[in-house]
Design a protein around this motif. Structure first.
Motif, short mmCIF file in Angstrom:
data_model
loop_
_atom_site.label_atom_id
_atom_site.label_comp_id
_atom_site.label_asym_id
_atom_site.label_seq_id
_atom_site.Cartn_x
_atom_site.Cartn_y
_atom_site.Cartn_z
N THR A 164 -55.99 34.94 -44.33
CA THR A 164 -55.19 35.92 -45.08
C THR A 164 -53.88 36.20 -44.34
OG1 THR A 164 -57.23 36.93 -45.89
CG2 THR A 164 -55.22 38.23 -46.10
N GLN A 165 -53.95 36.34 -43.01
CA GLN A 165 -52.74 36.60 -42.22
C GLN A 165 -51.76 35.44 -42.32
OE1 GLN A 165 -52.05 39.52 -40.79
NE2 GLN A 165 -50.03 38.71 -40.37
N LYS A 166 -52.28 34.20 -42.27
CA LYS A 166 -51.42 33.02 -42.39
C LYS A 166 -50.74 33.01 -43.76
CE LYS A 166 -51.53 28.02 -41.85
NZ LYS A 166 -52.37 26.85 -41.61
N PHE A 167 -51.51 33.30 -44.81
CA PHE A 167 -50.95 33.36 -46.16
C PHE A 167 -49.89 34.45 -46.24
CE2 PHE A 167 -51.05 35.26 -50.43
CZ PHE A 167 -50.62 34.18 -51.17
N ASP A 224 -48.11 35.68 -43.81
CA ASP A 224 -46.92 35.26 -43.05
C ASP A 224 -46.04 34.34 -43.89
OD1 ASP A 224 -47.74 36.75 -40.89
OD2 ASP A 224 -48.61 35.04 -39.80
N GLY A 225 -46.68 33.42 -44.63
CA GLY A 225 -45.92 32.53 -45.51
C GLY A 225 -45.20 33.31 -46.60
N VAL A 226 -45.91 34.28 -47.19
CA VAL A 226 -45.30 35.11 -48.24
C VAL A 226 -44.14 35.92 -47.67
CG1 VAL A 226 -45.73 37.06 -49.78
CG2 VAL A 226 -47.39 35.21 -49.65
N LYS A 227 -44.32 36.46 -46.45
CA LYS A 227 -43.25 37.23 -45.81
C LYS A 227 -42.02 36.36 -45.58
CE LYS A 227 -46.13 40.60 -43.37
NZ LYS A 227 -46.66 41.01 -42.05
N SER A 254 -38.46 36.91 -47.20
CA SER A 254 -37.26 37.04 -46.36
C SER A 254 -36.18 36.05 -46.80
CB SER A 254 -37.64 36.80 -44.90
OG SER A 254 -36.49 36.79 -44.10
N ASP A 255 -36.59 34.79 -47.08
CA ASP A 255 -35.62 33.79 -47.54
C ASP A 255 -35.01 34.21 -48.87
OD1 ASP A 255 -36.20 32.33 -45.29
OD2 ASP A 255 -37.48 30.86 -46.33
N THR A 256 -35.84 34.73 -49.76
CA THR A 256 -35.35 35.17 -51.06
C THR A 256 -34.37 36.34 -50.90
OG1 THR A 256 -37.45 34.51 -52.06
CG2 THR A 256 -36.05 35.97 -53.36
N ARG A 257 -34.68 37.27 -50.01
CA ARG A 257 -33.76 38.39 -49.75
C ARG A 257 -32.42 37.88 -49.22
NH1 ARG A 257 -38.07 42.43 -46.98
NH2 ARG A 257 -38.96 43.25 -48.93
N ASN A 258 -32.48 36.92 -48.30
CA ASN A 258 -31.24 36.35 -47.76
C ASN A 258 -30.42 35.67 -48.85
OD1 ASN A 258 -31.80 37.24 -45.17
ND2 ASN A 258 -32.81 35.34 -44.57
#
Length: 185
Positions: free
Chosen positions: A54-57, A59-62, A66-70
């Protein structure tokens, strides 16, 4: 382990029935506690593995978020810069400048590649045009030879057909002369 089982059997044999049942209930209780602890530790390991996945998933979503926000920030900055260009002449000039800059960058990249190739090995860079000219020359010679061969084949075909026609005329003449001899006899 075998020694422990034999020791327990000898203790049970020396005990009364009531004491044996008491000891047996204590052993069963200990086994039940061990089983529940083992089961609990397996559940704990499964939970930890699931938490890691779940944490790995997450992290990928985060990272994607972040890329989408940029990307959104970049688009907002671009929109602001476009809003600043209100006059259509300024917009056309800005677009033309952008295209000129792209063309300039493209030409610079191509020029750099050519310059790199020329600086690497001058002999190789000069071989390519010479090889192209040689290839074109060989193609011309090859086409000329092919046309000569075709004309020779056409002449040979004409000669063969003429010879076959002459043979056919000769055979037909022989056939007619034999037929005329038989009819005159």
């Amino acid at each position: 382990m075998k020694h422990i089982i034999e020791t327990i059997k000898s203790l049970i044999n020396n005990l009364s029935l009531k004491e044996a049942f008491g000891l047996l209930s204590v052993l069963i209780t200990i086994l039940a506690i061990l089983a529940s602890l083992t089961s609990g530790s397996f559940r704990l390991v499964d939970t930890q593995l699931e938490n890691a996945r779940t944490q790995k998933f997450l992290d990928g979503v985060k990272k994607e978020l972040s890329d989408t926000r940029n990307d959104i920030r970049y688009l907002r900055l671009e929109m602001k810069s476009l809003e600043e260009i209100k006059d259509s002449k300024l917009l056309a000039t800005a677009f033309a400048n952008y295209r000129i800059k792209e063309a300039h960058d493209s030409l610079n990249k191509r020029f750099s590649k050519i310059e790199y190739l020329l600086n690497q090995d001058i002999e190789k860079s000069l071989e390519i045009p010479i090889l192209r000219k040689d290839l074109e020359h060989f193609n011309e010679i090859n086409e000329s030879e092919i046309s000569h061969i075709k004309s020779d084949i056409d002449k040979t075909n004409t000669l063969i057909l003429s010879s076959l026609f002459a043979i056919a005329v000769g055979v037909f003449t022989q056939f007619l002369s034999k037929k005329n001899r038989k009819s005159s006899i």
